[in-house]
Design a protein around this motif. Sequence first.
Motif, PDB file in Angstrom:
ATOM      1  N   GLY A   1       0.792  -1.226   0.000  1.00 59.93           N
ATOM      2  CA  GLY A   1       0.000   0.000   0.000  1.00 59.93           C
ATOM      3  C   GLY A   1       0.820   1.269   0.000  1.00 59.93           C
ATOM      4  O   GLY A   1       0.333   2.338   0.364  1.00 59.93           O
ATOM      5  N   VAL A   2       2.080   1.167  -0.438  1.00 58.87           N
ATOM      6  CA  VAL A   2       2.997   2.313  -0.474  1.00 58.87           C
ATOM      7  C   VAL A   2       3.165   2.767  -1.923  1.00 58.87           C
ATOM      8  O   VAL A   2       3.296   1.924  -2.824  1.00 58.87           O
ATOM      9  N   PRO A   3       3.189   4.082  -2.176  1.00 59.19           N
ATOM     10  CA  PRO A   3       3.397   4.560  -3.549  1.00 59.19           C
ATOM     11  C   PRO A   3       4.723   4.056  -4.125  1.00 59.19           C
ATOM     12  O   PRO A   3       5.770   4.174  -3.485  1.00 59.19           O
ATOM     13  N   ALA A   4       4.660   3.496  -5.338  1.00 57.72           N
ATOM     14  CA  ALA A   4       5.826   2.912  -5.994  1.00 57.72           C
ATOM     15  C   ALA A   4       5.707   3.105  -7.501  1.00 57.72           C
ATOM     16  O   ALA A   4       4.614   3.322  -8.018  1.00 57.72           O
ATOM     17  N   PRO A   5       6.833   3.003  -8.217  1.00 53.60           N
ATOM     18  CA  PRO A   5       6.785   3.132  -9.678  1.00 53.60           C
ATOM     19  C   PRO A   5       5.951   2.021 -10.314  1.00 53.60           C
ATOM     20  O   PRO A   5       5.820   0.927  -9.773  1.00 53.60           O
ATOM     21  N   PHE A   6       5.445   2.321 -11.490  1.00 54.00           N
ATOM     22  CA  PHE A   6       4.664   1.356 -12.252  1.00 54.00           C
ATOM     23  C   PHE A   6       5.538   0.168 -12.659  1.00 54.00           C
ATOM     24  O   PHE A   6       6.754   0.301 -12.795  1.00 54.00           O
ATOM     25  N   PRO A   7       4.938  -0.997 -12.897  1.00 54.12           N
ATOM     26  CA  PRO A   7       5.702  -2.193 -13.280  1.00 54.12           C
ATOM     27  C   PRO A   7       6.544  -2.028 -14.550  1.00 54.12           C
ATOM     28  O   PRO A   7       7.491  -2.774 -14.744  1.00 54.12           O
TER      29      PRO A   7
END
Length: 181
Positions: free
Chosen positions: A97-103
């Motif tokens: 649930g943490v903001p992360a870059p797209f796959p």
Amino acid sequence: MDAKRELRATMRATRKRLAALDAGAAARAADQADALPSGRVVAVYSAIGSELDADALSLALGRAGRQLCLPVVVERDAPMIFRRWTPGEPLELDGAGVPAPFPLAEIVEPDLIVTPLLAFDARGGRLGQGGGYYDRTFAARPAVIRIGLAYAGQEVDHLPVEAHDIRLHGVLTETGYRPFA
């Protein structure tokens, strides 16, 4: 285990109080970015709640020519992976649930990992949120330089360190960078 749970609750409250008292702390920490150990690829983080915001530090590191990446939780009980990232690029929520870059973002291996924390001590002990994401990641990458990003007021005299806890190499606060022996 209850002692760590109580310490986490106390330090969450402390960090929240420090965040409310000093809105300029993140910018002052970022002003010290050149004091960090070398590393071509640096993992930063997307701050959640009262964690010291890493945005200003990310911009400073980018201006200094360092490539940035963010951690991504793909599996809850596995080490995190890291995806290349530039400030301003859109993010999505990862498995925690943490903001992360797209796959689609390239997977990279950082030389230096900047980590949030609840508390630290002068021996490099780090108290995290309790999920073990960073400790699993540090254990899988023992050669990576581990740096905490925190308010100076998050330092405690002594942290209980268990076998799975991985020590930091240093900490960056609004008062400067401090390496640990």
